[in-house]
Write an enzyme that holds these catalytic residues in place. Structure first.
Site, PDB file in Angstrom:
ATOM      1  N   CYS A  84       0.779  -1.244   0.000  1.00  0.00           N
ATOM      2  CA  CYS A  84       0.000   0.000   0.000  1.00  0.00           C
ATOM      3  C   CYS A  84       0.809   1.292   0.000  1.00  0.00           C
ATOM      4  O   CYS A  84       0.795   2.051  -0.971  1.00  0.00           O
ATOM      5  CB  CYS A  84      -0.924   0.014   1.215  1.00  0.00           C
ATOM      6  N   HIS A 140      -3.248   7.010   3.984  1.00  0.00           N
ATOM      7  CA  HIS A 140      -2.150   6.087   4.289  1.00  0.00           C
ATOM      8  C   HIS A 140      -0.774   6.620   3.898  1.00  0.00           C
ATOM      9  O   HIS A 140       0.138   5.861   3.563  1.00  0.00           O
ATOM     10  CB  HIS A 140      -2.400   4.724   3.622  1.00  0.00           C
ATOM     11  N   ASP A 292      -3.711  -0.969  -6.166  1.00  0.00           N
ATOM     12  CA  ASP A 292      -2.483  -0.392  -5.611  1.00  0.00           C
ATOM     13  C   ASP A 292      -1.361  -1.422  -5.540  1.00  0.00           C
ATOM     14  O   ASP A 292      -0.183  -1.066  -5.505  1.00  0.00           O
ATOM     15  CB  ASP A 292      -2.732   0.220  -4.226  1.00  0.00           C
ATOM     16  N   ASN A 293      -1.719  -2.706  -5.499  1.00  0.00           N
ATOM     17  CA  ASN A 293      -0.722  -3.787  -5.470  1.00  0.00           C
ATOM     18  C   ASN A 293      -1.432  -5.082  -5.821  1.00  0.00           C
ATOM     19  O   ASN A 293      -2.652  -5.105  -6.028  1.00  0.00           O
ATOM     20  CB  ASN A 293      -0.035  -3.888  -4.105  1.00  0.00           C
TER      21      ASN A 293
END
Length: 569
Positions: A84, A140, A292-293
């Site tokens: 993230c 985040h 995001d991943n």
């Protein structure tokens, strides 16, 4: 050149007092006066490569996302970072995490750090061109002081949360054996949102921003979903019961709940696209949908994503951890409705979108300022990508790194001592006859695209689903000269174009190529700054702040705790 001056030029031209040819720079005039596109960046959290139905599996229907994919561009060789915080920092800065100190694991809510304030972020760049920037959802990237939070990094509004995850209904986050509320309306704690499903909350905030936006100005809307990241351990996979009930065809209950979470994200995409069309903004928009991943599969992080047939999971450097599900949609694309094999990295979005904004073939940012490269022209016109090297990550704390040069991917070390280095399903329902082609036309996105005469045909859908399906059963003869490889014992080298599932290491077959890529990796490592991770700060404990995760670094302990308790902070 001021807006007033531009307006005067328009007036003069319209009454024939001047001709645009008389201007000292016609190209500059046209660039400054051309209407800038609205940019809608939708980021899913932990979405697996195989969890969108445009990829070939019909197990989880995503008709709204698919409709954008089939009428835009499917990014087939698109890379993100493996987890993230590093990925989000790369997106916002256009820089590799090794150059911002964000390369090692995630940022925890009790850490006294954030994305360095010396970095200029995506919304700040866009604001320089007259954009109004807003975020809905997950941040985040630091909040221990308010100056690290979204409203101080270029965004005008934020409804969402600051840490890495939270419960989808009560909005509390369990982290490092601590528990506290993490939901914000601007800088204020969002107590009023209790019980609202997070995906719906993010969607409704996005719709509010679009509805209230002055369409004469360009909009940047960053929709950063919590989904499909797992929530707190007591209810990691959370979705409305009625949505879960629609997924009865999936026998594994955890996978079924995960699928319901994906379905809610797809519904969100449809509602956002529909609102853009209602506000007459869709035809002037650029929409990106990205993970995001890679996905956490088969119980990793209490989740049940699928990266099939790719190897590895979230937070590994195998393709399953870093090859992302992504699409680009816009009426401004010159050659849409195709699977794009142009290589792209998440750092490339910043310069790519700046190129689209300025209508200039060269990004305003140079490669000496950031690591990203503009590939707008390559994507729009189907030309070769200028991106030749992908740095997946270098983590000297965990001893793992990976780099792709051309078609050759190097892995050196791995995470979790190799425990998550396998291939994980499910493969899903891959029979083309099981796909609901009518759903594309009937979904909210499909209806909006039909109004623009951009609805993909059934023939387009069949062709693109087939082309985007990765088949690792195709055997290229020379790959048989490869071997199994354990990156904990020796560097592994794969031809990622011919062997996308990373079965056959060719490190021993091509030692010169191995040495060349190792040399390139060493160069990148020589440019790295130290990781910025900090020990957890006891001042951050939510129990000290009325059980909320807060910007604890701004407060003097005794007095400020009292103010929080009585509701003044």
């Amino acid at each position: 050149m001021s807006r007033l001056f531009i307006y005067i030029l328009f007036l003069l031209k319209s009454i024939c007092l001047i001709n645009s040819n008389d201007l000292h720079d016609k190209d500059i005039f046209q660039s400054l006066t051309k209407k800038k596109p609205h940019i809608i960046f939708i980021l899913a959290d932990d979405l697996g490569f195989n969890d969108v139905s445009f990829r070939g599996s019909a197990q989880i229907p995503t008709p709204n996302i698919d409709a954008l994919a089939f009428s835009g561009i499917i990014l087939n060789r698109y890379y993100v970072n493996p987890i993230c915080t590093p990925s989000r920092s790369a997106l916002m800065t256009g820089k590799h995490p090794i150059h911002t100190g964000m390369q090692h694991t995630v940022l925890y809510g009790a850490e006294p750090r954030g994305l360095p304030l010396t970095e200029k972020l995506m919304p700040q760049y866009f604001n320089d061109f007259g954009y109004s920037s807003h975020i809905a959802g997950k941040w985040h990237l630091g909040h221990y002081k308010h100056i690290y939070s979204p409203l101080y990094r270029g965004f005008r509004s934020h409804v969402g949360y600051w840490t890495g995850h939270h419960d989808y209904f009560d909005h509390t986050a369990v982290e490092s054996q601590q528990w506290g509320l993490d939901i914000r309306n601007g800088l204020n704690v969002g107590y009023e949102f209790h019980g609202k499903y997070t995906t719906d909350l993010v969607t409704e905030e996005s719709i509010r921003v679009i509805t209230n936006h002055n369409v004469s100005e360009p909009l940047f809307l960053y929709v950063a979903h919590a989904a499909v990241h797992s929530g707190n351990p007591y209810d990691p996979l959370s979705a409305p019961d009625e949505t879960v009930a629609k997924m009865q065809h999936i026998s594994n209950y955890n996978r079924r709940k995960y699928a319901a979470m994906v379905t809610k994200v797809d519904e969100s995409v449809g509602r956002i696209v529909q609102q853009l069309q209602k506000q007459q903004m869709l035809n002037d928009s650029i929409i990106i949908f990205s993970t995001d991943n890679g996905g956490p599969a088969e119980g990793f992080n209490l989740n049940h994503a699928s990266n099939w047939p790719l190897r590895g999971v979230k937070n590994t450097l195998w393709e399953g951890g870093v090859r992302g599900a992504g699409i680009l949609w816009s009426p401004r694309l010159k050659k849409p409705r195709r699977v794009a094999d142009q290589v792209m990295h998440i750092t490339d979005w910043l310069p790519t979108l700046l190129t689209a904004i300025t209508d200039n073939p060269v990004s305003p940012l140079t490669h000496s300022e950031i690591d990203g490269i503009s590939i707008w022209r390559a994507l729009s016109e189907d030309e070769p990508s200028p991106r030749k090297i992908i740095l997946h990550n270098i983590d000297d704390i965990w001893g793992s790194s990976a780099l792709t040069v051309g078609d050759w991917k190097l892995l050196k070390g791995t995470n979790y001592q190799g425990a998550w280095d396998g291939w994980y399903g499910p493969a899903g329902d891959r029979d083309p006859r099981l796909y609901d082609y009518k759903a594309i036309r009937l979904c909210l996105t499909g209806r909006a695209l039909e109004a623009l005469n951009m609805l993909p045909t059934t023939a387009d859908i069949i062709r693109l689903r087939s082309q985007s399906n990765i088949n690792c059963n195709v055997r290229v003869p020379y790959l048989k000269q490869g071997s199994k490889c354990n990156p904990l014992q020796e560097p592994c080298l794969y031809n990622i174009k011919d062997d996308p599932c990373e079965h056959y290491s060719l490190a021993h077959k091509y030692p010169n190529i191995l040495d060349s890529v190792l040399f390139e990796l060493d160069y990148y490592n020589s440019t790295a700054v130290p990781p910025s991770n900090k020990p957890l700060d006891p001042r951050a404990a939510p129990s000290r702040w009325n059980y909320t995760w807060t910007n604890f670094g701004d407060y003097d302990d005794e007095f400020e705790q009292t103010q929080v308790y009585i509701g003044k902070i």
